[in-house]
Scaffold this motif. Structure first.
Motif, PDB file in Angstrom:
ATOM      1  N   ARG B 121      -6.031  55.506  37.660  1.00 59.53           N
ATOM      2  CA  ARG B 121      -7.144  55.041  38.498  1.00 59.53           C
ATOM      3  C   ARG B 121      -8.352  54.846  37.590  1.00 59.53           C
ATOM      4  NH1 ARG B 121      -9.093  55.896  44.191  1.00 59.53           N
ATOM      5  NH2 ARG B 121      -7.196  57.041  44.669  1.00 59.53           N
ATOM      6  N   HIS B 122      -8.670  53.601  37.339  1.00 55.72           N
ATOM      7  CA  HIS B 122      -9.710  53.281  36.361  1.00 55.72           C
ATOM      8  C   HIS B 122     -10.321  51.923  36.706  1.00 55.72           C
ATOM      9  CE1 HIS B 122     -11.647  52.965  32.372  1.00 55.72           C
ATOM     10  NE2 HIS B 122     -11.288  51.688  32.424  1.00 55.72           N
ATOM     11  N   ASP B 123     -11.607  51.806  36.478  1.00 55.31           N
ATOM     12  CA  ASP B 123     -12.309  50.550  36.728  1.00 55.31           C
ATOM     13  C   ASP B 123     -12.454  49.810  35.403  1.00 55.31           C
ATOM     14  OD1 ASP B 123     -14.356  48.590  37.270  1.00 55.31           O
ATOM     15  OD2 ASP B 123     -14.786  49.718  39.099  1.00 55.31           O
ATOM     16  N   VAL B 124     -11.978  48.564  35.350  1.00 50.51           N
ATOM     17  CA  VAL B 124     -11.994  47.827  34.074  1.00 50.51           C
ATOM     18  C   VAL B 124     -13.403  47.521  33.573  1.00 50.51           C
ATOM     19  CG1 VAL B 124      -9.700  46.789  34.275  1.00 50.51           C
ATOM     20  CG2 VAL B 124     -11.694  45.606  35.266  1.00 50.51           C
ATOM     21  N   VAL B 125     -14.404  47.721  34.432  1.00 49.37           N
ATOM     22  CA  VAL B 125     -15.785  47.540  33.980  1.00 49.37           C
ATOM     23  C   VAL B 125     -16.119  48.566  32.885  1.00 49.37           C
ATOM     24  CG1 VAL B 125     -18.194  47.771  34.741  1.00 49.37           C
ATOM     25  CG2 VAL B 125     -16.609  46.367  36.056  1.00 49.37           C
ATOM     26  N   GLU B 126     -15.387  49.687  32.875  1.00 47.92           N
ATOM     27  CA  GLU B 126     -15.510  50.654  31.784  1.00 47.92           C
ATOM     28  C   GLU B 126     -14.362  50.437  30.807  1.00 47.92           C
ATOM     29  OE1 GLU B 126     -17.992  52.778  31.461  1.00 47.92           O
ATOM     30  OE2 GLU B 126     -18.883  52.109  33.345  1.00 47.92           O
ATOM     31  N   PRO B 127     -14.622  50.633  29.500  1.00 50.26           N
ATOM     32  CA  PRO B 127     -13.536  50.471  28.512  1.00 50.26           C
ATOM     33  C   PRO B 127     -12.433  51.511  28.696  1.00 50.26           C
ATOM     34  CG  PRO B 127     -15.703  50.647  27.443  1.00 50.26           C
ATOM     35  CD  PRO B 127     -15.881  51.039  28.877  1.00 50.26           C
ATOM     36  N   ILE B 128     -11.259  51.198  28.199  1.00 52.17           N
ATOM     37  CA  ILE B 128     -10.155  52.163  28.219  1.00 52.17           C
ATOM     38  C   ILE B 128      -9.302  51.905  26.977  1.00 52.17           C
ATOM     39  CG2 ILE B 128      -8.638  50.668  29.607  1.00 52.17           C
ATOM     40  CD1 ILE B 128      -7.643  53.257  31.010  1.00 52.17           C
ATOM     41  N   LEU B 129      -8.752  52.942  26.411  1.00 49.15           N
ATOM     42  CA  LEU B 129      -7.900  52.798  25.228  1.00 49.15           C
ATOM     43  C   LEU B 129      -6.457  53.075  25.602  1.00 49.15           C
ATOM     44  CD1 LEU B 129      -9.974  54.482  22.363  1.00 49.15           C
ATOM     45  CD2 LEU B 129      -9.696  52.053  22.900  1.00 49.15           C
ATOM     46  N   LEU B 130      -5.584  52.101  25.362  1.00 47.94           N
ATOM     47  CA  LEU B 130      -4.166  52.258  25.651  1.00 47.94           C
ATOM     48  C   LEU B 130      -3.393  51.568  24.537  1.00 47.94           C
ATOM     49  CD1 LEU B 130      -4.378  51.248  29.421  1.00 47.94           C
ATOM     50  CD2 LEU B 130      -3.915  53.557  28.572  1.00 47.94           C
ATOM     51  N   GLU B 131      -2.117  51.907  24.403  1.00 52.26           N
ATOM     52  CA  GLU B 131      -1.270  51.230  23.412  1.00 52.26           C
ATOM     53  C   GLU B 131      -0.185  50.443  24.128  1.00 52.26           C
ATOM     54  OE1 GLU B 131      -1.361  50.803  20.187  1.00 52.26           O
ATOM     55  OE2 GLU B 131      -3.086  52.077  19.732  1.00 52.26           O
ATOM     56  N   VAL B 132      -0.347  49.145  24.188  1.00 57.84           N
ATOM     57  CA  VAL B 132       0.651  48.301  24.853  1.00 57.84           C
ATOM     58  C   VAL B 132       0.886  47.031  24.030  1.00 57.84           C
ATOM     59  CG1 VAL B 132       0.140  49.122  27.197  1.00 57.84           C
ATOM     60  CG2 VAL B 132      -1.154  47.181  26.246  1.00 57.84           C
ATOM     61  N   ASP B 133       1.925  46.282  24.435  1.00 65.17           N
ATOM     62  CA  ASP B 133       2.241  45.023  23.744  1.00 65.17           C
ATOM     63  C   ASP B 133       1.681  43.808  24.465  1.00 65.17           C
ATOM     64  OD1 ASP B 133       4.084  46.294  21.778  1.00 65.17           O
ATOM     65  OD2 ASP B 133       5.191  46.760  23.600  1.00 65.17           O
ATOM     66  N   GLN B 134       1.565  43.922  25.776  1.00 69.22           N
ATOM     67  CA  GLN B 134       1.074  42.807  26.579  1.00 69.22           C
ATOM     68  C   GLN B 134       0.092  43.329  27.628  1.00 69.22           C
ATOM     69  OE1 GLN B 134       4.586  41.120  28.413  1.00 69.22           O
ATOM     70  NE2 GLN B 134       5.075  39.868  26.608  1.00 69.22           N
ATOM     71  N   ILE B 135      -0.902  42.524  27.908  1.00 70.63           N
ATOM     72  CA  ILE B 135      -1.852  42.856  28.970  1.00 70.63           C
ATOM     73  C   ILE B 135      -1.878  41.717  29.982  1.00 70.63           C
ATOM     74  CG2 ILE B 135      -4.263  43.362  29.552  1.00 70.63           C
ATOM     75  CD1 ILE B 135      -4.628  44.390  26.674  1.00 70.63           C
ATOM     76  N   TYR B 136      -1.442  41.998  31.195  1.00 69.36           N
ATOM     77  CA  TYR B 136      -1.645  41.068  32.305  1.00 69.36           C
ATOM     78  C   TYR B 136      -2.934  41.501  32.988  1.00 69.36           C
ATOM     79  CZ  TYR B 136       3.256  39.355  32.250  1.00 69.36           C
ATOM     80  OH  TYR B 136       4.471  38.776  31.928  1.00 69.36           O
ATOM     81  N   HIS B 137      -3.961  40.663  32.904  1.00 69.26           N
ATOM     82  CA  HIS B 137      -5.274  41.079  33.427  1.00 69.26           C
ATOM     83  C   HIS B 137      -5.510  40.431  34.800  1.00 69.26           C
ATOM     84  CE1 HIS B 137      -9.361  42.254  33.709  1.00 69.26           C
ATOM     85  NE2 HIS B 137      -9.882  41.106  33.367  1.00 69.26           N
ATOM     86  N   LEU B 138      -5.195  41.182  35.838  1.00 66.23           N
ATOM     87  CA  LEU B 138      -5.320  40.669  37.204  1.00 66.23           C
ATOM     88  C   LEU B 138      -6.487  41.288  37.961  1.00 66.23           C
ATOM     89  CD1 LEU B 138      -2.213  40.188  36.449  1.00 66.23           C
ATOM     90  CD2 LEU B 138      -1.775  40.326  38.900  1.00 66.23           C
ATOM     91  N   ALA B 139      -7.114  42.330  37.406  1.00 68.54           N
ATOM     92  CA  ALA B 139      -8.086  43.111  38.186  1.00 68.54           C
ATOM     93  C   ALA B 139      -9.303  42.297  38.612  1.00 68.54           C
ATOM     94  CB  ALA B 139      -8.536  44.323  37.372  1.00 68.54           C
ATOM     95  N   CYS B 140      -9.418  42.056  39.899  1.00 66.13           N
ATOM     96  CA  CYS B 140     -10.607  41.458  40.515  1.00 66.13           C
ATOM     97  C   CYS B 140     -10.329  41.257  41.993  1.00 66.13           C
ATOM     98  CB  CYS B 140     -10.940  40.099  39.886  1.00 66.13           C
ATOM     99  SG  CYS B 140     -12.475  39.409  40.556  1.00 66.13           S
ATOM    100  N   MET B 165     -10.973  44.180  28.352  1.00 62.45           N
ATOM    101  CA  MET B 165      -9.534  44.002  28.169  1.00 62.45           C
ATOM    102  C   MET B 165      -9.236  43.136  26.946  1.00 62.45           C
ATOM    103  SD  MET B 165      -8.003  45.931  30.134  1.00 62.45           S
ATOM    104  CE  MET B 165      -9.267  47.138  30.479  1.00 62.45           C
ATOM    105  N   LEU B 166     -10.099  42.140  26.686  1.00 61.06           N
ATOM    106  CA  LEU B 166      -9.939  41.342  25.472  1.00 61.06           C
ATOM    107  C   LEU B 166     -10.194  42.202  24.238  1.00 61.06           C
ATOM    108  CD1 LEU B 166     -11.681  38.075  26.695  1.00 61.06           C
ATOM    109  CD2 LEU B 166      -9.344  38.191  25.811  1.00 61.06           C
ATOM    110  N   GLY B 167     -11.192  43.066  24.330  1.00 62.79           N
ATOM    111  CA  GLY B 167     -11.485  43.980  23.228  1.00 62.79           C
ATOM    112  C   GLY B 167     -10.300  44.887  22.950  1.00 62.79           C
ATOM    113  N   LEU B 168      -9.695  45.389  24.020  1.00 64.50           N
ATOM    114  CA  LEU B 168      -8.506  46.247  23.872  1.00 64.50           C
ATOM    115  C   LEU B 168      -7.368  45.457  23.217  1.00 64.50           C
ATOM    116  CD1 LEU B 168      -6.909  48.863  24.480  1.00 64.50           C
ATOM    117  CD2 LEU B 168      -6.379  47.888  26.734  1.00 64.50           C
ATOM    118  N   ALA B 169      -7.138  44.229  23.718  1.00 63.31           N
ATOM    119  CA  ALA B 169      -6.049  43.402  23.179  1.00 63.31           C
ATOM    120  C   ALA B 169      -6.246  43.156  21.684  1.00 63.31           C
ATOM    121  CB  ALA B 169      -5.984  42.072  23.933  1.00 63.31           C
ATOM    122  N   LYS B 170      -7.489  42.882  21.311  1.00 63.31           N
ATOM    123  CA  LYS B 170      -7.791  42.635  19.902  1.00 63.31           C
ATOM    124  C   LYS B 170      -7.504  43.890  19.069  1.00 63.31           C
ATOM    125  CE  LYS B 170     -11.712  41.505  16.915  1.00 63.31           C
ATOM    126  NZ  LYS B 170     -13.181  41.442  16.880  1.00 63.31           N
TER     127      LYS B 170
END
Lengths: 388, 388
Positions: B121-140, B165-170
């Motif tokens: 449970r997290h709001d994407v307006v705040e940064p988050i650190l995760l380790e993944v290969d793909q990000i599907y960004h649907l939140a809105c 989310m772009l920052g995380l992907a980078k």
């Protein structure tokens, strides 16, 4: 230190009181034409006072204020510094917030030592707490060279920066003016552009960071107005030129002037038949102040409807600086709008505003300033148009 | 607790391995038509594997991974949860990030207890650190009722959320897919809309928080691609319907279905002749996955080009639910686009994708789900379409 004291003393002698007719920093003989134009424009104090009562911030009870407290973000920039001159001259207390990415301390140094002036080096992407009555929000790199330099930062400045300033305005009950841009019309399918035109903007192009960023800043401004009852004003600024423009920012007027002065050929992109309209900076500043003090939210086009092709502009520059300046044609960039010209009917009718300075009158004032900055006559460069 | 263990056990039995042909959560008899359609669509594992190698994130040296690690922001929402079902079913490790503003835990609860699934449970307006290969960004929030509820928050979600989310992907080297919207075309002057159309959007209207927010999100996505070499994908989603839609979100399909089920009149705004295109959710999910796994950045229109007037849609709802349902006409809202229909040539040619589910086939599946949720048959409601 001594020079600062002298500057302050000179300033105190030169600065008019807030209650008198609005004198301008152009009031010396050096720029008599412009000064005259500005005098014609000056806001009637009687008309301004009711507005002042209306926009008053949350003043501590029992404290009587003199003049307005005004925040100008981007106030060390080209347009911002001219606005600051006018506000200081009419007796307001002015705070400039600028990160000096494209702004220059030299543009406002003549106010250092004036107790009614303060400059804070701060990036609007971060929040800041201040107590003011009005916020002129100008902070954003405005030339393609600068705003494309870091597109993500440009969007942050436009969106997060505007959010921060709107949040501040809401918190302190200040009136907020957003300087938007004719770029919100993109490559317009309507000519000239009226404020009701929704524009033709590429959402995924290399200029979009600025165009879409400003569009979203307008949206935010209206959302704060609708949702938080904030007093807002929106100006859409068309091409503007004048002293203190960045010299190498890739914009056509500054390019041509600098090239002609340096005896380089004037670079014309494409066939040179694309058109632009050029507004002298004092006209714009007058429009911004009328908008802020008036009753109308906007958006308002602020620009000079006189339309010039690039080749016509080159001719004016040749006539002003060097009749022998050569013209060099280069391939046009992909995303250059073909033409742009403001319909200013709304500003005429609702703000009683229209530009007064013709290109052939304004350009020499800019040339004087550019000549001094390019050829290193640093001492007189920054005060070239102030006459102090 | 016991029920969760049972659910987990059932899940493990039902979940196909990642290496087999893509089975779907729709694979039971309950939704045979849809299951069949999805099978026709399933991505060929041989074709998918090269893509997987290509998009691999920064895996610690010497560690062999099984399947992909995929982040789905907004994964507890209507579209997100169907996407999660497909990803989990093919053996990926899925992390859902959702603030549950419009998402519902019930939409993904059937994955609780599966070690390959996690919800934060997290709001994407705040940064988050995760380790993944793909990000599907649907939140809105995606329906007008929801996105107009707090327009400033909607812009923050679209701009700051996408930035985060772009920052995380980078940072982690992940591939990033933005779900944009047909609303970037505004009230289109071109019909049907192709991806190269720049749109006709009001920058200062009440819908602008969503439209301009998404346009700026597209700009940011392309700027990260151009500036940071990020692997990005952009989908422009047209009207979509299906099980798990929010019941009272003001969108026409959910409105009509809920009204018909509750024996209320179907409210048609204006003359009912404005058109929309309706895409069943499984078609969209297939398109999103093909886009993510393929080589093309986009933007891609993902929608069903079948065009219906509001009155025709009302007729289909009557036929499906209640032939006696009355229609009630109301005044139209000011900012309602007159028509919208995707040109999907690009997706057909470059992704080999087109929608398969006709409105008359998809609607009954949604009705089953809505009936259970509206009339309180809570136990089976959330699994209505999963067949577990």
């Amino acid at each position: 230190m001594a020079s600062m004291l002298v500057a302050a003393a000179i300033f105190c002698l030169a600065a008019p009181s807030g209650s008198g007719p609005a004198a301008t920093p152009y009031s010396s003989g050096r720029a008599a034409a412009v000064s005259g134009a500005l005098t014609r424009f000056s806001v009637d104090p009687a008309a301004r006072n009711p507005g002042r009562q209306f926009v008053a911030g949350k003043v501590p009870l029992g404290l009587k204020r003199k003049g307005l407290r005004v925040l100008v973000t981007g106030g060390a920039g080209f347009v911002g510094s001219h606005l600051v001159d006018r506000l200081v001259a009419r007796g307001d207390s002015v705070i400039v917030v600028d990160n000096l990415f494209t702004g220059r301390k030299e543009n406002v140094m003549h106010h250092f030592g004036n107790p009614n002036f303060e400059m804070i080096r701060h990036d609007v992407v971060e929040p800041i707490l201040l107590e003011v009555d009005q916020i002129y929000h100008l902070a954003c790199p405005a030339s393609p060279v600068h705003y494309k330099y870091n597109p993500v930062k440009t969007i942050k400045t436009n969106v997060v920066g505007t959010l921060n300033m709107l949040g501040l305005a809401k918190r302190i009950g200040a009136r907020f003016l957003l300087t938007s841009t004719s770029e919100v019309y993109g490559d317009p399918l309507q000519h000239p552009q009226v404020e009701t035109y929704w524009g033709n903007v590429n959402p995924i192009g290399v200029r979009s960071c600025y165009d879409e960023g400003k569009r979203t800043a307008e949206t935010l401004t209206m959302d704060y107005h609708r949702g938080a009852n904030l007093e807002v004003r929106i100006a859409r600024i068309f091409n503007t030129y004048g002293p203190r423009m960045c010299i190498d920012d890739g914009r056509v007027v500054s390019n041509f002037v600098a090239q002609a002065l340096r005896k380089e050929p004037l670079t014309v992109y494409g066939d040179g038949k694309q058109t632009r309209s050029f507004q002298y900076v004092s006209d714009l500043v007058e429009g911004l102040m009328r908008l802020m003090e008036g009753d109308h939210i906007g958006p308002f086009n602020l620009g000079n409807p006189g339309e010039f092709t690039m080749l016509e502009l080159a001719k004016v520059v040749q006539d002003t600086i060097d009749p022998n300046a050569r013209i060099e044609f280069r391939e046009n960039t992909q995303d250059d709008p073909h033409k742009r010209k403001p319909d200013i009917t709304k500003a005429k009718e609702q703000l009683g505003w229209e530009p007064k300075i013709a290109l052939r009158d304004g350009l020499p004032l800019m040339v004087t300033d550019f000549r001094k900055r390019i050829f290193g006559d640093q001492d007189s460069a920054t005060t070239a148009t102030e006459g102090q």
